[in-house]
Design a protein around this motif. Structure first.
Motif, PDB file in Angstrom:
ATOM      1  N   LYS A  75       0.826  -1.205   0.000  1.00 31.54           N
ATOM      2  CA  LYS A  75       0.000   0.000   0.000  1.00 31.54           C
ATOM      3  C   LYS A  75       0.858   1.252   0.000  1.00 31.54           C
ATOM      4  CE  LYS A  75      -3.801   2.087   2.627  1.00 31.54           C
ATOM      5  NZ  LYS A  75      -4.385   2.728   1.541  1.00 31.54           N
ATOM      6  N   PRO A  76       0.871   1.991  -1.115  1.00 34.17           N
ATOM      7  CA  PRO A  76       1.567   3.275  -1.135  1.00 34.17           C
ATOM      8  C   PRO A  76       0.832   4.265  -0.216  1.00 34.17           C
ATOM      9  CG  PRO A  76       1.141   2.499  -3.368  1.00 34.17           C
ATOM     10  CD  PRO A  76       0.358   1.629  -2.438  1.00 34.17           C
ATOM     11  N   ALA A  77       1.566   5.223   0.335  1.00 36.17           N
ATOM     12  CA  ALA A  77       0.978   6.171   1.272  1.00 36.17           C
ATOM     13  C   ALA A  77       0.095   7.204   0.573  1.00 36.17           C
ATOM     14  CB  ALA A  77       2.078   6.871   2.059  1.00 36.17           C
ATOM     15  N   CYS A  78       0.289   7.424  -0.724  1.00 36.72           N
ATOM     16  CA  CYS A  78      -0.537   8.421  -1.407  1.00 36.72           C
ATOM     17  C   CYS A  78      -0.817   7.977  -2.840  1.00 36.72           C
ATOM     18  CB  CYS A  78       0.144   9.791  -1.396  1.00 36.72           C
ATOM     19  SG  CYS A  78       1.598   9.896  -2.440  1.00 36.72           S
ATOM     20  N   GLY A  79      -1.716   8.707  -3.502  1.00 39.36           N
ATOM     21  CA  GLY A  79      -2.098   8.390  -4.872  1.00 39.36           C
ATOM     22  C   GLY A  79      -1.043   8.750  -5.902  1.00 39.36           C
ATOM     23  N   CYS A  80       0.024   9.426  -5.460  1.00 42.14           N
ATOM     24  CA  CYS A  80       1.099   9.817  -6.383  1.00 42.14           C
ATOM     25  C   CYS A  80       2.068   8.672  -6.645  1.00 42.14           C
ATOM     26  CB  CYS A  80       1.862  11.019  -5.813  1.00 42.14           C
ATOM     27  SG  CYS A  80       2.623  10.682  -4.221  1.00 42.14           S
ATOM     28  N   THR A  81       1.844   7.538  -5.997  1.00 46.28           N
ATOM     29  CA  THR A  81       2.749   6.399  -6.123  1.00 46.28           C
ATOM     30  C   THR A  81       1.955   5.143  -6.478  1.00 46.28           C
ATOM     31  OG1 THR A  81       4.190   7.364  -4.436  1.00 46.28           O
ATOM     32  CG2 THR A  81       4.515   5.037  -4.930  1.00 46.28           C
ATOM     33  N   ALA A  82       2.414   4.427  -7.485  1.00 45.39           N
ATOM     34  CA  ALA A  82       1.834   3.135  -7.850  1.00 45.39           C
ATOM     35  C   ALA A  82       2.792   2.047  -7.367  1.00 45.39           C
ATOM     36  CB  ALA A  82       1.663   3.046  -9.362  1.00 45.39           C
ATOM     37  N   ALA A  83       2.259   0.867  -7.108  1.00 40.59           N
ATOM     38  CA  ALA A  83       3.110  -0.206  -6.595  1.00 40.59           C
ATOM     39  C   ALA A  83       2.908  -1.493  -7.371  1.00 40.59           C
ATOM     40  CB  ALA A  83       2.821  -0.443  -5.121  1.00 40.59           C
ATOM     41  N   ASP A  84       3.987  -2.259  -7.441  1.00 35.68           N
ATOM     42  CA  ASP A  84       3.978  -3.598  -8.026  1.00 35.68           C
ATOM     43  C   ASP A  84       4.855  -4.457  -7.116  1.00 35.68           C
ATOM     44  OD1 ASP A  84       3.460  -5.694  -9.753  1.00 35.68           O
ATOM     45  OD2 ASP A  84       5.036  -5.139 -11.164  1.00 35.68           O
ATOM     46  N   TYR A  85       4.697  -5.763  -7.165  1.00 37.88           N
ATOM     47  CA  TYR A  85       5.475  -6.639  -6.292  1.00 37.88           C
ATOM     48  C   TYR A  85       5.446  -8.069  -6.802  1.00 37.88           C
ATOM     49  CZ  TYR A  85       0.805  -7.593  -4.443  1.00 37.88           C
ATOM     50  OH  TYR A  85      -0.527  -7.927  -4.316  1.00 37.88           O
ATOM     51  N   THR A  86       6.307  -8.890  -6.250  1.00 36.57           N
ATOM     52  CA  THR A  86       6.363 -10.309  -6.582  1.00 36.57           C
ATOM     53  C   THR A  86       5.055 -10.953  -6.130  1.00 36.57           C
ATOM     54  OG1 THR A  86       8.754 -10.292  -6.211  1.00 36.57           O
ATOM     55  CG2 THR A  86       7.671 -12.443  -6.258  1.00 36.57           C
ATOM     56  N   LYS A  87       4.329 -11.517  -7.064  1.00 40.10           N
ATOM     57  CA  LYS A  87       3.005 -12.085  -6.763  1.00 40.10           C
ATOM     58  C   LYS A  87       3.070 -13.548  -6.294  1.00 40.10           C
ATOM     59  CE  LYS A  87       0.703  -8.432  -8.424  1.00 40.10           C
ATOM     60  NZ  LYS A  87       1.675  -7.434  -8.697  1.00 40.10           N
ATOM     61  N   VAL A 114       5.872   3.149   1.308  1.00 41.25           N
ATOM     62  CA  VAL A 114       5.080   2.030   0.822  1.00 41.25           C
ATOM     63  C   VAL A 114       5.061   1.011   1.961  1.00 41.25           C
ATOM     64  CG1 VAL A 114       4.887   0.211  -0.910  1.00 41.25           C
ATOM     65  CG2 VAL A 114       5.813   2.435  -1.559  1.00 41.25           C
ATOM     66  N   THR A 115       3.878   0.591   2.370  1.00 40.49           N
ATOM     67  CA  THR A 115       3.738  -0.378   3.462  1.00 40.49           C
ATOM     68  C   THR A 115       3.517  -1.769   2.875  1.00 40.49           C
ATOM     69  OG1 THR A 115       2.803   1.347   4.854  1.00 40.49           O
ATOM     70  CG2 THR A 115       2.456  -0.925   5.558  1.00 40.49           C
TER      71      THR A 115
END
Length: 137
Positions: A75-87, A114-115
């Motif tokens: 979970k990014p802290a704001c809408g200005c950041t998008a996140a991706d990760y190992t699924k 990013v949490t």
């Protein structure tokens, strides 16, 4: 007689506050549990980036436990950041990533987080990146 009883009661109550100290901790009972994930870096300094040019920041980690780890939420802290990760599950000894892409829309310095929640730890890990967005000349 009444004054003696009151004095004894006051003395007893006063002494009780000195005998019970809730701030005393038994240091020998602390158990330190090593994190099952070894992060390459938890804070990344990205330096200067041009305004309007998205910047991707990749946080890598290694699974140092003896069980597969699954990233359950990022979970990014704001809408200005998008996140991706190992699924997929990260096997013991293998590596995974969390990628944050900052949109760099606003000029000036920034610190973003990013949490990351995983199946390996109860407490989420907070990853931080910071830098400065500069206006294009």
């Amino acid at each position: 007689m009444k004054i003696i009883k009151i004095s004894i009661l006051a003395l007893t109550l006063g002494l009780m506050s000195f005998t019970i100290n809730p701030n005393i901790k038994n240091e020998s009972s602390k158990v330190v549990i090593a994190s099952p994930l070894a992060w390459k870096a938890e804070v990344v300094e990205v330096g200067e980036i041009p305004q309007g040019t998205p910047k991707a920041i990749q946080f890598e980690f290694k699974n140092t436990s003896d069980k597969a780890v699954i990233i359950t939420n990022v979970k990014p802290a704001c809408g200005c950041t998008a996140a991706d990760y190992t699924k997929e599950p990260i096997a013991p000894g293998k590596t995974g990533f969390v990628k944050a892409t900052y949109n760099a829309a606003a000029a000036g310095s920034f610190t973003k987080t990013v949490t990351v929640t995983t199946s390996a730890e109860e407490t989420p890990k907070v990853l931080t990146f910071k830098g400065t967005v500069v206006v294009k000349a």
